[in-house]
Design a protein around this motif. Structure first.
Motif, mmCIF file in Angstrom:
data_model
loop_
_atom_site.group_PDB
_atom_site.id
_atom_site.type_symbol
_atom_site.label_atom_id
_atom_site.label_comp_id
_atom_site.label_asym_id
_atom_site.label_seq_id
_atom_site.Cartn_x
_atom_site.Cartn_y
_atom_site.Cartn_z
ATOM 1 N N GLN A 158 -27.838 -42.388 114.966
ATOM 2 C CA GLN A 158 -28.733 -42.368 116.121
ATOM 3 C C GLN A 158 -29.914 -41.426 115.891
ATOM 4 O O GLN A 158 -31.073 -41.764 116.168
ATOM 5 C CB GLN A 158 -27.948 -41.931 117.370
ATOM 6 N N ALA A 159 -29.641 -40.244 115.341
ATOM 7 C CA ALA A 159 -30.721 -39.285 115.065
ATOM 8 C C ALA A 159 -31.634 -39.785 113.953
ATOM 9 O O ALA A 159 -32.847 -39.574 113.987
ATOM 10 C CB ALA A 159 -30.132 -37.930 114.695
ATOM 11 N N SER A 160 -31.070 -40.461 112.962
ATOM 12 C CA SER A 160 -31.887 -41.015 111.890
ATOM 13 C C SER A 160 -32.839 -42.077 112.427
ATOM 14 O O SER A 160 -34.024 -42.125 112.058
ATOM 15 C CB SER A 160 -30.982 -41.606 110.802
ATOM 16 N N ALA A 161 -32.339 -42.918 113.334
ATOM 17 C CA ALA A 161 -33.208 -43.905 113.972
ATOM 18 C C ALA A 161 -34.260 -43.210 114.834
ATOM 19 O O ALA A 161 -35.416 -43.634 114.899
ATOM 20 C CB ALA A 161 -32.370 -44.856 114.820
ATOM 21 N N GLY A 162 -33.874 -42.104 115.461
ATOM 22 C CA GLY A 162 -34.816 -41.340 116.264
ATOM 23 C C GLY A 162 -35.909 -40.717 115.432
ATOM 24 O O GLY A 162 -37.063 -40.621 115.879
ATOM 25 N N LYS A 163 -35.573 -40.277 114.233
ATOM 26 C CA LYS A 163 -36.604 -39.720 113.343
ATOM 27 C C LYS A 163 -37.663 -40.769 113.037
ATOM 28 O O LYS A 163 -38.870 -40.465 112.990
ATOM 29 C CB LYS A 163 -35.989 -39.204 112.049
ATOM 30 N N GLY A 222 -33.603 -42.363 123.847
ATOM 31 C CA GLY A 222 -32.304 -41.819 123.468
ATOM 32 C C GLY A 222 -32.230 -41.484 121.988
ATOM 33 O O GLY A 222 -31.628 -40.476 121.597
ATOM 34 N N ARG A 223 -32.846 -42.317 121.162
ATOM 35 C CA ARG A 223 -32.855 -42.040 119.719
ATOM 36 C C ARG A 223 -33.660 -40.780 119.404
ATOM 37 O O ARG A 223 -33.238 -39.949 118.592
ATOM 38 C CB ARG A 223 -33.421 -43.246 118.973
ATOM 39 N N VAL A 224 -34.827 -40.628 120.045
ATOM 40 C CA VAL A 224 -35.639 -39.441 119.817
ATOM 41 C C VAL A 224 -34.909 -38.189 120.303
ATOM 42 O O VAL A 224 -34.938 -37.137 119.644
ATOM 43 C CB VAL A 224 -37.017 -39.579 120.504
ATOM 44 N N LEU A 225 -34.229 -38.300 121.428
ATOM 45 C CA LEU A 225 -33.455 -37.164 121.919
ATOM 46 C C LEU A 225 -32.393 -36.747 120.896
ATOM 47 O O LEU A 225 -32.180 -35.547 120.658
ATOM 48 C CB LEU A 225 -32.787 -37.512 123.251
#
Length: 307
Positions: free
Chosen positions: A185-190, A277-280
């Protein structure tokens, strides 16, 4: 002076990072950082002995505050949200709206004796601080160890130099993002962040160091225009660095965004709920737990070897 205090300063940097520029007249030393750390937590730097630097800059908040603004010792309302202090040694501008403040030595005096607003309330009484500190035998030893070139002189110049040295030691480069340990999720947010946010939140500190207007102009706080006098600078504030951003809220220069989701929503980018949500998740991965829990940055309960 003990061997530990006499040791040269070493920057705890990951590969590829260059040490910050330090003023030639205030080189780093272990003794100076130790003295600055004690001063940072000492409420005797305020007029009535109730407020220290750490009263507003709390380690658990990455040396931000956790409140929208913080009143001063006389109850004067704070004007702006307290910024975090991670990696301030690298910053070219050290306040949210005044690019003229370019050294930590100069910035340290603003909360101590500034008037807009009054924070620690020492304006006109600055010499009371050396008088108070000089009564303490431990402080006298620490100033001698930190400033042999100044013969251990206890004055406001030395106080500002020591505080600046401690603040330069607040290095934070050990987050899940730094370690390449992002969740899916964080990788997609990056990826979303790099596409929509990184034009301003750029570089190793996630700030371009420039001044932008995001919120509607509040005539009570004109931002950069107060320093420049230019109408086009109305409402402009420095891009805040984002390391440890998840623990430095509330957000924006006035602390008006009470959640990080709200802070994202106020930016001029269109993100749906999924991308938000991904950026968070990515912003959460910019939290350096070792930094906000590092005992070397905490209150020094034994500065001279005794509790």
């Amino acid at each position: 002076m003990t061997a530990a205090l006499a040791a040269p300063w070493g920057w705890p940097l990951p590969p590829g990072f260059v040490a910050p520029i330090v003023p030639a007249d205030n080189p780093m030393s272990v003794a100076k950082v130790a003295l600055g750390r004690r001063l940072f937590y000492d409420a005797d730097l305020s007029i009535d002995g109730t407020m220290s630097c750490a009263s507003c800059h709390e380690q658990k908040h990455a040396f931000a505050d956790g409140n929208p603004t913080r009143p001063g010792v006389h109850g004067d309302p704070g004007r702006r949200n307290v910024p975090g202090l991670a990696n301030v040694a690298w910053f070219a501008s050290l306040t949210s709206a005044d690019p003229r403040v370019t050294t930590l030595e100069a910035q340290a005096m603003i909360p101590i004796s500034g008037l807009t607003p009054v924070e620690m309330g020492m304006h006109g009484s600055e010499q009371e601080i050396p008088r108070r500190l000089s009564r303490d035998a431990c402080y006298r030893r620490q100033f001698r160890a930190a400033f042999p070139d100044r013969r251990g002189r206890i004055d406001m110049t030395s106080v500002a130099m020591a505080l600046a040295s401690f603040e330069r030691s607040l290095v934070s480069f050990d987050t899940p993002a730094d370690r390449g340990a992002l969740s899916p999720q964080a990788s997609a947010g990056k990826a979303v962040f790099d596409r929509t946010c990184a034009s301003c939140h750029s570089g190793p500190h996630f700030s371009d160091g420039r001044f932008h207007a995001i919120l509607p102009v509040n005539k009570a706080d004109r931002g950069l225009a107060e320093a420049t006098g230019r109408a086009e600078d109305e409402g402009r504030f420095r891009t805040p660095p984002l390391r440890n951003v998840a623990v430095t809220g509330p957000w924006f220069h006035d602390g008006s965004a009470r959640t990080l989701r709200d802070a994202i929503a106020r930016h001029p980018v269109m993100l749906d709920a999924a991308d938000t949500g991904r950026v968070l998740a990515y912003l959460e991965a910019l939290t350096d737990r070792g930094f906000i829990e590092n005992p070397a940055f905490a209150y020094p309960d034994d500065p001279c070897g005794s509790k």
